[in-house]
Structure formats: C-alpha cells, structure tokens
Design an enzyme around this catalytic site. Structure first.
Site, PDB file in Angstrom:
ATOM      1  N   ALA A   1       0.865  -1.174   0.000  1.00 21.97           N
ATOM      2  CA  ALA A   1       0.000   0.000   0.000  1.00 21.97           C
ATOM      3  C   ALA A   1       0.905   1.228   0.000  1.00 21.97           C
ATOM      4  O   ALA A   1       2.117   1.111   0.187  1.00 21.97           O
ATOM      5  CB  ALA A   1      -0.893   0.005   1.235  1.00 21.97           C
ATOM      6  N   MET A   2       0.305   2.408  -0.239  1.00 21.93           N
ATOM      7  CA  MET A   2       1.109   3.633  -0.292  1.00 21.93           C
ATOM      8  C   MET A   2       0.335   4.787   0.317  1.00 21.93           C
ATOM      9  O   MET A   2      -0.818   5.040  -0.033  1.00 21.93           O
ATOM     10  CB  MET A   2       1.480   3.926  -1.751  1.00 21.93           C
ATOM     11  CG  MET A   2       2.268   5.222  -1.932  1.00 21.93           C
ATOM     12  SD  MET A   2       3.876   5.183  -1.090  1.00 21.93           S
ATOM     13  CE  MET A   2       4.078   6.925  -0.699  1.00 21.93           C
TER      14      MET A   2
ATOM     15  N   ASN B   1      -0.175   7.958   0.114  1.00 21.25           N
ATOM     16  CA  ASN B   1      -0.466   9.255  -0.509  1.00 21.25           C
ATOM     17  C   ASN B   1      -1.519   9.959   0.332  1.00 21.25           C
ATOM     18  O   ASN B   1      -2.592   9.411   0.558  1.00 21.25           O
ATOM     19  CB  ASN B   1      -1.009   9.058  -1.915  1.00 21.25           C
ATOM     20  CG  ASN B   1      -0.253   7.992  -2.675  1.00 21.25           C
ATOM     21  OD1 ASN B   1       0.936   8.133  -2.896  1.00 21.25           O
ATOM     22  ND2 ASN B   1      -0.927   6.904  -3.021  1.00 21.25           N
TER      23      ASN B   1
ATOM     24  N   HIS C   1      -1.286   1.175   9.258  1.00 19.03           N
ATOM     25  CA  HIS C   1       0.064   1.613   8.883  1.00 19.03           C
ATOM     26  C   HIS C   1      -0.008   2.852   7.987  1.00 19.03           C
ATOM     27  O   HIS C   1       0.662   3.860   8.230  1.00 19.03           O
ATOM     28  CB  HIS C   1       0.769   0.454   8.167  1.00 19.03           C
ATOM     29  CG  HIS C   1       2.141   0.768   7.668  1.00 19.03           C
ATOM     30  ND1 HIS C   1       3.273   0.244   8.242  1.00 19.03           N
ATOM     31  CD2 HIS C   1       2.571   1.569   6.650  1.00 19.03           C
ATOM     32  CE1 HIS C   1       4.331   0.700   7.604  1.00 19.03           C
ATOM     33  NE2 HIS C   1       3.939   1.502   6.617  1.00 19.03           N
ATOM     34  N   GLU C   2      -0.844   2.766   6.953  1.00 20.67           N
ATOM     35  CA  GLU C   2      -0.911   3.887   6.004  1.00 20.67           C
ATOM     36  C   GLU C   2      -1.470   5.142   6.678  1.00 20.67           C
ATOM     37  O   GLU C   2      -1.002   6.252   6.427  1.00 20.67           O
ATOM     38  CB  GLU C   2      -1.755   3.513   4.783  1.00 20.67           C
ATOM     39  CG  GLU C   2      -1.245   2.288   4.013  1.00 20.67           C
ATOM     40  CD  GLU C   2       0.243   2.312   3.731  1.00 20.67           C
ATOM     41  OE1 GLU C   2       0.767   3.390   3.410  1.00 20.67           O
ATOM     42  OE2 GLU C   2       0.891   1.247   3.857  1.00 20.67           O
TER      43      GLU C   2
ATOM     44  N   GLU D   1       9.046   4.521   7.973  1.00 22.77           N
ATOM     45  CA  GLU D   1       8.436   3.188   7.895  1.00 22.77           C
ATOM     46  C   GLU D   1       8.423   2.471   9.239  1.00 22.77           C
ATOM     47  O   GLU D   1       7.468   1.793   9.595  1.00 22.77           O
ATOM     48  CB  GLU D   1       9.168   2.338   6.856  1.00 22.77           C
ATOM     49  CG  GLU D   1       8.986   2.844   5.438  1.00 22.77           C
ATOM     50  CD  GLU D   1       7.516   3.033   5.053  1.00 22.77           C
ATOM     51  OE1 GLU D   1       6.627   2.496   5.748  1.00 22.77           O
ATOM     52  OE2 GLU D   1       7.257   3.735   4.075  1.00 22.77           O
TER      53      GLU D   1
HETATM   54 ZN   LIG Z   1       4.826   2.701   5.187  1.00 23.66          ZN
END
Ligand SMILES: [Zn+2]
Length: 831
Positions: free
Chosen positions: A256-257, A259, A291-292, A314
C-alpha cells in the site's frame, strides 16, 4: 524553490498515453541562466518562464534520462523573485507498476478495462510530471484531470469543480493539497465505484474499487474509521486532509502507499469479506490500513528531509499500526504477532551481510534498498523497545512534541530523539544512535552470581565470528518468587549490568514482554527454572521467544538439534498460536533434511505432539470462539496433515477442500494440505478456483497453494503461468519465490528463474525483483547452492544489492545447518 504546482493531466487510457501541463510557482533565490528539475521518460515540448509581465526566453530544453533531469537554458538571466514556469509534456502509461502506470481488470462482459494510477515513492513522481522530486522541496499541489465521460478520477484532495468540455470529456478540479512532498501526490482514473462515505470525526472516508466489489468494503471502512480517530487522538493533531479515499488497485507492486488523502492498496489488503477470511487475512487489512493512516501525520505532515530518513518513516508507521490495531482488536494479541514477524529481522540482522538501520543515501538505488525488513521490522522493534523502556505515556508526549514542532516541515532522525529526550530526560539520543548506526544486535547472557543477577552482552552472529560491538541495551526484567513479582527497567552498558534477586529461587524473565531487540541466553539453572514452569511464569510472547531463541541457537551451531526437539517435546500443553508456529517452524526445517525412515520418525514425533493439542480444541469450531483459537486449530490441522502426514487429517482436509466452503480457517488449512499431496485433477480444480475466486483473499489462497504441488507437471504449469497473462505481475514474482521453496522441485524453479532472468527483469516491477529470489534461502542442497552462487557472481539486483547478499548468506546458512544437524537428526528419528 517551488511553492506550488498547478497540474493539468489528460490521460487516454485505451491508447496508454497522457498529456499535461504544469504551472509551477517558484522563487528564484539567486540569478540563474538555467533551471534544472527532475523529469524521466517524459517528452517536454513547451517551456515558458514568466514573472508578472516579464518573460525570459527558454532557448533550449534538454533532457538527460540517465540523470532523470530536465535542463532549461535561458536566453537571459532570471532575476531573484517570484516566477511562473509553465511546462507542456506528454508520456506513456508505464507498464511496470511505477510512475503513472497502467493497471487492468476484466469487466462484467469479460472486456479488459484500464485503470491509470500512480506510485511515486521514492523517486518516480518525475515519471508523471516534471518537478523538483525531493522530499524536502514541499509545495502545494492543485490537480485538474480531464477524463472521458463515465470515468471516475480521485486524487489527494476532494473534487471541487467539474465541467464538460466541448469534445465531451469531463474536466475535474481537486482542492489544493497541504504543503507536501511530490512522492505523496496521487491520482487514479478509470471506471471505478466508491462506497458511501463513513465519518471519522468529520472526515469522510470512502473505499474506491473496480465495479462489482462493493460488498467487500465494510471491514476496511470500519478499521479506517477506527484508525483515523485513534491517531488523531494519539498524536493530538487533527487529520491533515479534508477527506480520505482508500483505493484498491488491481495491479500494485507494493502492499500500500500513504499518498495523503488518496491511499492506494493491493486489493487483498483492502477488500475483504470477514465471513470468508482467516484471522491473518483480516489482520493484514487492519494492519495495512493502520500503517498507512499512521503515515498521514508521521511521514506526510512531518517528512524526512532526505531518503536516509525513510527508515524512521516506515519503522514508526509499523510500530504505530501495532498500537492502533491492538486498540481495535485486543483479542488478536497483535504484539505477539509482531514478535513473530520480528524473528525474520533478528535472522537477517545476525548475518555478516546485515546493515545499520540508517545509512547515507546518494542514489535512487540506495533509497530503494532501504525498503526491507531491517527498516520496517527492526526499526519498528527498536521503537517498541524504546517505548516500553520510557513508558507509553512519556513516549506519546514526546511524539506530540515532535509533530507539533515540525508540522508541514522536514526533519532529521535526531529531531525525534531530541524531542523524546526533552520530554523524558532519558538519554534517548545516545541509546538510539547506537541502535540505528550500528549493525546487528546482542545476545544478553544472564547468570546467577550469589544473590545477584549478572547481565553481559555479545553481538549475536550466526557465523559465530567474534565481534566487539556493544549497545546501551534497554531491558525489562521480571522476577517471580511465590506470589511476589518485580519488574525492573535497566540499561545494560558495554561492561554489563547487575540486579538484586527478588529471592534466591526466583524465576527470572530477562526481556520481559519480549520488547527488546535481543536474544537471551540463560545459564543452566535460570533456564531450567523457567522451562519447568513455562506456562506458569511466562506470557505467550515470552514463551514464543524462548522457543525462537532456542531455534536460533541451533542455527548458530551453539545448541544441538536434539536440544530443540527436547524443548518442544515438553511444550505439548501449549495453547498459543504463535508459540506453536515457532515450534512447527523449526520442525519444518528438520523435515527438509530427512528422507525415508527418519522422515517417518519425525512425522510420528509431530503427530504425537500435535494430535493431543488438536484433541483439546476439537476438530469443529465452537460458537463464539476467539479468532486466535480458530487460527490455532487451522495451524494444527495443516501441520498434522502436511508435516505429520497424518492420514485422518489428510482425509478430513480433502473433504473440506472439495466442499470449498465452511469455516475459513479450516478451509485455508485444507487448501494447503491438499496441495501438498495434490494430483493433476486437484491442480485443475485449484486453477479454476483461483480464476473464479469471489474475493481477493481466495484468489491468493488458491494461487499460492499451487506452489506446493508435488508433481513436476503441475510445477511446470505454475512456471509457465507466471510468465503469462494468467498471473498478474504483482503476484508472479512471489508465486515463483514460493515455488522455489517446493521441497521436490525447488531446484527446477530456480533454474527456470535463472534461465529467464532478463525476461523477468523486463516483466516485473523493479521493486519486486528481490521478492522473486526470496525463496533461494530454502535451497540447502550443496550442488544447487553452488549454482545459485555462480549465477549471482555475474548478475546483480542493484536496487536491492544488499538484500540479495543477505539471501545468499541465508542460503549458505541453511546448507551449513543441513550438513551439521542431519546426522544428529537421523540418529534421533531413526525407528
Ligand atoms: Zn509505510
């Protein structure tokens, strides 16, 4: 210095192209005659530099694709002040899941539909629009996207305006973003649906997905609402965007990312049906979402100055996701699961090819190399160690201080330590510098010395090499004597530490709560005290680390394989999922090294160990049972059928798998078990079920189970499918990696990868190449090990060079382990 980008993009999804203009507001600080910015694989055909009514002529547009740069030569000097730079450009949708790229899905009629979507981290925003693509050059982004009628577009900010153009296309304008780094920009265009918004403290949250999957959005919405509320409360700062879209992308190279406002995911970590899923699959969604969303503040609002700081970004999100999920679902005992994942980081970090968590980053490859288990898991684990040692509230107050001070800005790693140090008065910077700038970690030896406990440290290396690195080691120590208990918080320095005994016969748990990133070696007396009373004095996570440390000692050659067998033979009463996973993981390695009669002996040992535990749980789930109990049953059934080759379990698994329904945890176990001795007919059924799966999880489950089939023809089929359209390129590298771990056909799979190496480089995302070879560490046959070594003498994975070296070292370790312990195992398990 750019302060604002107004970007207009018009993609043609079917043609696979896009054109755009970007209007950058920038400040010229010193007079210049050229302007250099980032651009990669874009054609820039227009450039104008203006300031109020002055225009400076751009005499030449030069692109350098190796340096990923665009240079504009100016006809005269641009003086200091505010300027506008207008660039016109066009490009092609990237085929390898990076930059502005092409993803596809099949619609109701089976026709292929294209989704245009983005992934920029670390350095690929420059593939979508010319920009200053560095994290500390933050700017406001205003997006306008022109789409064909009937298509949807989402981006970081909410849609604020829409107009139909003369040619029928629709122009959609989005609200300005906050001031942010270019790698966090995002947009997704295609025929997409969205769930109705859920509310999290006034922020509307949606799940955006390809049509037909609306019934799989409920759980992600629920966990998103929880996470967003929980983080706003923990950080003490409101969510920094006006809305949140979680977007499921059919083809996605990462998990996932983050943004801001437009988080992108693989489908299987967002779209899920709780009634058809295992605990692990649900956890995967909850944890990824958490997390995101943790990044929305830590990473997005406050961002590392440069890529050397990506680890903290991270590591912190990994750590925070645990806290949030623990609050969301305390019954999942997430910190125990974290300890299980941490084992992989402990294993990598005990190699001679490990690295410090933080290092200097110069090139894009250096930045890519940071996305590994040492960043996410070791980084997260050292933060957990620090949090437990400082105390949860003091730690949180330090985080609030840090975020409040640096909002919308950029930081160096030490800014966080300084904030925590100011908040707590503890020597945070000295402790953490040692943990992030030194490779490896220590084994802590604990010895009885009269009425005192003596602690010493030595770097733990699987190679057995001597190394005099030391750390200030934060450690929690619990002592239990009768009904008395004491918890001490100590810091072990280079010359060790001492502690009073609570009582002469106290049981001592060094690394209480398993929160420090160390291994523990007890003297014989202290060890026997806790082993004898393991379920009484140790928590499940402490029992997990007891077994895991024992296994690590075997791998390092410091303990016999028999000592591990004896330890686990005494743990048959165990009822915790993760402890069982540690036990069965070690026994699984033994199974790779044995054949014939001795292998039968091991199977019999496994049956004797597992059957009574399964007997206590029963084969059938009870009403209202905890998720972890269901998960444990699944694990035991699977291991009994595969590792124990138990005929009853195998028959039961086959029945469940043929039926295809039932309790998901048992079904998952059955899918693995049947594959492990499946035939050609079974394979066809698996392939049909993979193709026709109702959820992303079922799709993954059947696809990845095919890697277990024992028949050569079936494995050949998996290999061929991996380089065809039958398997998505986001999955194929991992399917090949898993097939490399196939007990019979691992070497065949490896040769396939080696022969097609160049083709696979072109086919898969650059960031997935390292995943492709992650199975080599299970190749312990000396001849095959030699082949792999020889291959990589002339081939490299520059974007993950060090991870490749680590994979090779692990492979050599496995080969050495096999050679060392097989005679002992043969002796132990001979009938
Ligand atoms: Zn991350």
């Amino acid at each position: 210095m750019p302060s604002r980008y107004d970007l207009t993009l018009a993609p043609d999804l079917d043609a696979g192209t896009f054109e755009g203009t970007v209007d950058v507001t920038l400040e010229v600080i010193e007079s210049v005659t050229e302007i250099v910015l980032n651009s990669h694989e874009l054609e820039v055909d227009e450039a104008r530099l203006t300031s109020d009514d002055v225009e400076v002529e751009v005499t030449k547009i030069r692109t350098d694709d190796d340096a990923e740069r665009l240079t504009l030569d100016l006809g005269s000097e641009a003086e200091p002040g505010s300027w506008k730079l207008l660039l016109g450009f066009h490009g092609r949708l990237n085929p390898r899941l990076t930059g502005f790229y092409r993803s596809t899905y099949a619609d109701d009629e089976g026709a292929t539909r294209v989704v245009g979507t983005t992934h920029f981290e670390p350095t690929d925003a420059r593939r979508a629009f010319p920009c200053w693509d560095e994290p500390d050059l933050k700017a406001v982004l205003g997006f306008t996207i022109v789409v064909d009628e009937g298509l949807t577009a989402v981006s970081n900010g909410p849609e604020i305006e829409r107009a139909t153009l003369d040619d029928g296309r629709v122009q959609i304008r989005f609200a300005d973003t906050m001031k942010m780094s270019t790698y966090l920009a995002a947009w997704v265009v295609g025929k997409l649906d969205a769930s109705g918004p859920a509310d999290a403290g006034g922020v509307p949250i949606r799940i955006v997905h390809v049509p037909g999957k609306g019934d799989l959005t409920g759980f992600a919405l629920e966990s998103s609402v929880h996470s967003l509320n929980w983080f706003a409360d923990y950080y003490g700062i409101p969510y920094p965007e006006a809305k949140l879209d979680n977007v499921a992308i059919p083809d996605f190279a990462q998990g996932a990312m983050e943004n801001v406002g437009c988080v992108t995911y693989r489908e299987q970590v967002l779209l899920i049906d709780p009634a058809r899923s295992t605990q692990e699959e649900l956890l995967g969604v909850a944890e990824t979402v958490a997390h995101e969303l943790a990044h929305m503040w830590f990473g997005d609002l406050v961002t590392m100055r440069w890529w050397n700081g990506i680890w903290l970004n991270e590591a912190f999100a990994t750590f925070m996701s645990m806290l949030a999920v623990d609050d969301f679902r305390p019954d999942w005992e997430i910190w125990n699961e974290f300890a299980r994942g941490r084992t992989n980081a402990l294993e990598v970090d005990s190699l001679t090819t490990t690295r410090p968590i933080e290092y200097e980053v110069r090139s894009p490859d250096d930045a890519s190399g940071m996305f590994d288990t040492l960043t996410y898991v070791k980084g997260g684990a050292v933060l957990r160690m620090l949090e437990q040692w400082l105390g949860a509230e003091r730690f949180r107050d330090g985080i609030r201080r840090y975020l409040g001070k640096h909002a919308y800005g950029n930081t160096e790693t030490h800014d966080l330590w300084d904030a925590l140090e100011e908040e707590t008065g503890d020597p945070v910077r000295r402790v953490m510098d040692a943990w992030i700038f030194q490779r490896g970690y220590p084994a802590i030896s604990v010895e009885l010395d009269g009425d005192r406990l003596r602690f010493s440290q030595r770097r733990f290396l699987l190679s057995g090499d001597e190394d005099d690195t030391t750390w200030p080691v934060p450690l929690m120590v619990r002592q239990v004597a009768g009904d008395r208990e004491r918890l001490d918080r100590i810091l072990i320095e280079a010359d060790g530490a001492e502690l009073d005994m609570l009582a002469p016969d106290a049981a001592v748990v060094a690394n209480a709560g398993a929160s420090s990133f160390v291994r523990v070696v007890y003297d014989d007396e202290l060890r026997s005290r806790i082993v004898a009373r393991a379920t009484e004095v140790l928590s499940p996570v402490e029992r997990y680390t007891l077994v895991d440390d024992a296994w690590a000692a075997v791998v390092a050659g410091r303990a016999s394989a028999a000592s591990f067998v004896d330890l686990v033979a005494g743990l048959g009463e165990e009822d915790d999922l993760r402890v069982w996973q540690a036990i069965l993981g070690g026994l699984g390695w033994f199974d790779r090294f044995l054949e014939g009669e001795e292998r039968e002996g091991l199977r019999s040992f496994v049956r004797d160990l597992v059957r009574p535990a399964l007997g206590r749980l029963g084969w059938e789930p009870a009403e209202g049972e905890p998720d972890l109990t269901r998960a444990l049953r699944g694990q035991l059934v699977q291991s009994l059928a595969i590792l124990g080759a138990d005929p009853e379990a195998q028959a039961h698994a086959r029945e469940l798998e043929l039926d295809g329904g039932g309790e998901p945890q048992l079904l998952q176990a059955a899918v693995e078990a049947v594959a492990a001795d499946g035939n050609a007919e079974d394979f066809e059924r698996y392939w049909q079920r993979y193709k026709g799966a109702a959820t992303p999880q079922e799709e993954e489950r059947y696809l990845f189970a095919t890697a277990r089939f024992p028949g050569e023809a079936e494995i050949r089929r998996v290999l061929d499918a991996s380089v065809s359209d039958e398997v998505r390129t986001q999955d194929a590298p991992y399917l090949l990696a898993r097939s490399t771990t196939n007990r019979q056909h691992g070497p065949t799979v490896w040769r396939f990868i080696a022969e097609r190496w160049d083709e696979l480089q072109d086919r898969f995302a650059s960031s997935n190449i390292i995943g492709l070879v992650s199975g080599i560490r299970y190749l312990s046959d000396p001849d095959v090990v030699g082949e792999v070594e020889a291959f990589f003498e002339t081939h490299d994975i520059p974007q993950n060079h060090l991870m490749l070296q680590q994979g090779l070292e692990r492979m050599r370790q496995a080969a050495a382990l096999r050679q060392r312990i097989t005679p002992e195992l043969v002796e132990r398990f001979r009938a």
